[in-house]
Motif scaffolding. Structure first.
Motif, short mmCIF file in Angstrom:
data_model
loop_
_atom_site.label_atom_id
_atom_site.label_comp_id
_atom_site.label_asym_id
_atom_site.label_seq_id
_atom_site.Cartn_x
_atom_site.Cartn_y
_atom_site.Cartn_z
N ASP A 392 41.52 53.11 41.67
CA ASP A 392 40.74 53.19 40.43
C ASP A 392 39.66 52.12 40.41
OD1 ASP A 392 42.40 55.24 39.51
OD2 ASP A 392 43.86 53.81 38.72
N VAL A 393 38.68 52.31 39.53
CA VAL A 393 37.66 51.29 39.30
C VAL A 393 38.35 49.98 38.90
CG1 VAL A 393 35.73 50.61 37.83
CG2 VAL A 393 35.88 52.96 38.69
N GLY A 394 37.80 48.85 39.35
CA GLY A 394 38.41 47.55 39.12
C GLY A 394 38.94 46.92 40.40
N VAL A 395 38.49 47.45 41.54
CA VAL A 395 38.95 46.97 42.84
C VAL A 395 38.64 45.49 43.02
CG1 VAL A 395 38.63 47.18 45.34
CG2 VAL A 395 38.79 49.23 43.92
N CYS A 396 37.39 45.11 42.77
CA CYS A 396 36.99 43.71 42.98
C CYS A 396 37.73 42.77 42.04
CB CYS A 396 35.47 43.57 42.82
SG CYS A 396 34.53 44.41 44.10
N ASP A 397 37.98 43.22 40.82
CA ASP A 397 38.76 42.39 39.89
C ASP A 397 40.19 42.21 40.38
OD1 ASP A 397 36.72 41.87 38.09
OD2 ASP A 397 37.14 43.65 36.88
N ARG A 398 40.79 43.27 40.90
CA ARG A 398 42.15 43.16 41.43
C ARG A 398 42.19 42.20 42.62
NH1 ARG A 398 42.07 48.68 40.04
NH2 ARG A 398 41.59 49.41 42.16
N ALA A 399 41.18 42.32 43.49
CA ALA A 399 41.11 41.40 44.63
C ALA A 399 40.91 39.96 44.17
CB ALA A 399 39.97 41.82 45.57
N ALA A 400 40.02 39.76 43.20
CA ALA A 400 39.75 38.41 42.69
C ALA A 400 40.99 37.80 42.06
CB ALA A 400 38.60 38.46 41.69
N LEU A 401 41.74 38.58 41.30
CA LEU A 401 42.95 38.07 40.67
C LEU A 401 43.99 37.66 41.71
CD1 LEU A 401 43.30 40.53 37.65
CD2 LEU A 401 42.93 38.05 37.52
N ALA A 402 44.14 38.47 42.76
CA ALA A 402 45.09 38.13 43.82
C ALA A 402 44.68 36.85 44.53
CB ALA A 402 45.19 39.28 44.82
N ILE A 403 43.38 36.68 44.73
CA ILE A 403 42.87 35.47 45.39
C ILE A 403 43.09 34.24 44.51
CG2 ILE A 403 40.74 34.32 46.14
CD1 ILE A 403 39.81 37.18 47.04
N LEU A 404 42.75 34.34 43.24
CA LEU A 404 42.91 33.20 42.34
C LEU A 404 44.37 32.86 42.12
CD1 LEU A 404 40.16 34.01 39.67
CD2 LEU A 404 40.10 32.22 41.44
N GLN A 405 45.23 33.85 42.15
CA GLN A 405 46.67 33.60 42.00
C GLN A 405 47.20 32.75 43.15
OE1 GLN A 405 49.22 37.09 41.86
NE2 GLN A 405 50.70 36.00 40.60
N ALA A 407 45.22 30.77 45.02
CA ALA A 407 44.53 29.47 44.98
C ALA A 407 45.02 28.60 43.84
CB ALA A 407 43.02 29.70 44.84
N HIS A 408 45.46 29.22 42.76
CA HIS A 408 45.82 28.49 41.54
C HIS A 408 47.02 29.16 40.89
CE1 HIS A 408 45.22 25.87 38.13
NE2 HIS A 408 44.94 26.87 37.30
N PRO A 409 48.19 29.15 41.53
CA PRO A 409 49.34 29.91 41.06
C PRO A 409 49.82 29.54 39.67
CG PRO A 409 49.99 28.36 42.77
CD PRO A 409 48.50 28.38 42.76
N LEU A 410 49.63 28.29 39.26
CA LEU A 410 50.11 27.87 37.96
C LEU A 410 49.17 28.26 36.85
CD1 LEU A 410 51.48 24.30 38.81
CD2 LEU A 410 52.73 26.46 38.67
N GLY A 411 47.99 28.75 37.22
CA GLY A 411 46.99 29.06 36.23
C GLY A 411 47.13 30.46 35.65
N LEU A 412 48.09 31.23 36.21
CA LEU A 412 48.24 32.62 35.74
C LEU A 412 49.54 32.77 35.00
CD1 LEU A 412 46.97 34.53 38.88
CD2 LEU A 412 45.72 34.04 36.80
#
Length: 412
Positions: A392-405, A407-412
């Motif tokens: 579905d649309v939102g591929v880049c957002d899903r990728a970005a969230l996985a990357i930030l998670q 890089a910054h696991p306590l931030g989510l």
């Protein structure tokens, strides 16, 4: 506000586009999470415009093939050394690798051994899952990657079986296509009349392709132009089996320019082959969306065309010696080469590889797609089935969230 630095490494024109789309999503998601994000990268101008600080421009040093890559070995090594020195003295919080197998295997291995505390994400893995030239490459990808963000179903399956931690996010072009103009809007913007035939030619996004691909595609276009000049004036949409279509004495061929370095050789070739063609610099999306047909090299653009419902003929060639070495010493064999076929793992677009990539074969396939309504309809139905597998649309957002998670696991 938490500060994080991400290093992104990719190459070539398509990698620069994918990197830029990812950077946009990363910045948006980071802002929402209260993260001040710094991005340094190996990439190109699109990534720089999206906000990355470039350590080196890699869009000019891509190649496919053994011999074809030789001129780019020294420039690649120079940029790699510069990047490794920077990373050694300025360790990032996370590294994202996008495709670009040879150089990125080097970067990933360096991080694994020299900066082992830095997580590595592979987003858009090299198509080792298609080529299978070296099991060692697959092993290296799995060993150095903390998470692999897959864009193809078969890619996800392959790397999961090899032991990678895989998250299937879908293909990023799914996010991009909604911003394209409609067919009608695109044809109006380019001045293409409703009853005119418009054929997109996409010969090159790498230097080597000017040499090995452009003569084939332009020779095919020349012959196709001659055939179309004898046709009656019938729109593609109203063609019956065996119907024909006229050359409207306007431009038939539209060529989006992938890189300024290719402008002069393409302009010369248009003149030499006597093509009724327009070279377009800033309206690539319009050219693709407006086309009745595309004749194109294998690459990411094949998926763009499929998502825009444009029938296409795909081809590719490398030097004969490179191909002989690959077949003789590496048992080179692939199920398919174009992304639409790789998504569904069956031939939904015609592809012509190496000795089969001749002007006559390109013309034959092109005429079939232009003038056989059943063939065109089957292509569109196959494209619809392919689209269902891309997420579905939102591929880049899903990728970005996985990357930030990561890089910054306590931030989510």
């Amino acid at each position: 506000m938490t500060k994080k630095t991400i290093f992104i490494s990719t190459g070539e024109v398509s990698g620069d586009l994918q990197g830029a789309m990812l950077i946009d999503a990363l910045k948006q998601q980071a802002k929402q999470q209260g993260i001040e994000l710094t991005i340094v990268a190996l990439g190109g101008e699109k990534m720089a415009r999206a906000g990355a600080t470039l350590l080196g421009n890699t869009t000019d040093i891509g190649s496919v093939g053994l011999l074809e890559s030789l001129p780019f070995v020294l420039p690649t090594l120079t940029i790699q050394c510069r990047a490794k020195q920077y990373l050694k003295h300025n360790p990032p919080d996370l590294v994202v690798l996008i495709d670009y197998m040879g150089p990125n295997l080097g970067i990933g291995t360096f991080i694994q051994h020299q900066l082992s505390q830095v997580p590595v994400i592979y987003y858009i893995a090299p198509q080792e899952w298609v080529w299978s030239l070296s099991p060692r490459n697959t092993t290296r990808i799995v060993e150095m990657t903390h998470k692999l963000l897959a864009i193809f179903p078969e890619e996800a399956r392959y790397f999961e079986e090899k032991g990678a931690s895989v998250h299937c996010v879908g293909h990023p072009l799914v996010d991009r296509i909604p911003s394209y103009p409609s067919r009608e809007q695109a044809r109006t913007a380019l001045g293409i009349k409703p009853d005119q035939t418009a054929i997109a030619l996409l010969p090159a996004s790498r230097h080597q392709e000017i040499k090995y691909m452009m003569p084939i595609i332009f020779s095919a276009a020349q012959r196709l132009q001659e055939k179309l000049s004898t046709c009656r004036d019938v729109p593609v949409e109203r063609l019956e089996a065996g119907g024909q279509r006229a050359n409207d004495k306007g431009q038939i061929f539209w060529i989006p320019l992938s890189h300024q370095a290719y402008r002069k050789p393409i302009e010369k070739a248009i003149q030499d082959y006597g093509l009724q063609a327009t070279l377009v610099t800033e309206k690539t999306q319009e050219v693709l969306a407006a086309a009745d047909l595309a004749i194109t090299k294998s690459g990411t653009v094949n998926l763009e065309l499929a998502l825009l419902n444009v029938p296409q003929v795909v081809f590719y060639r490398v030097s004969p010696l490179t191909y002989w070495i690959a077949r003789t010493f590496f048992n080179f064999s692939i199920p398919f080469m174009s992304p639409p076929n790789l998504v569904v793992m069956r031939p939904i677009v015609p592809e012509l590889l190496q000795e089969n990539a001749t002007p006559d074969n390109l013309v034959r396939e092109a005429m079939e797609l232009l003038f056989n309504p059943q063939k065109r309809q089957q292509t569109l139905e196959n494209y619809h089935q392919m689209r269902q597998l891309l997420g579905d649309v939102g591929v880049c957002d899903r990728a970005a969230l996985a990357i930030l998670q990561l890089a910054h696991p306590l931030g989510l």
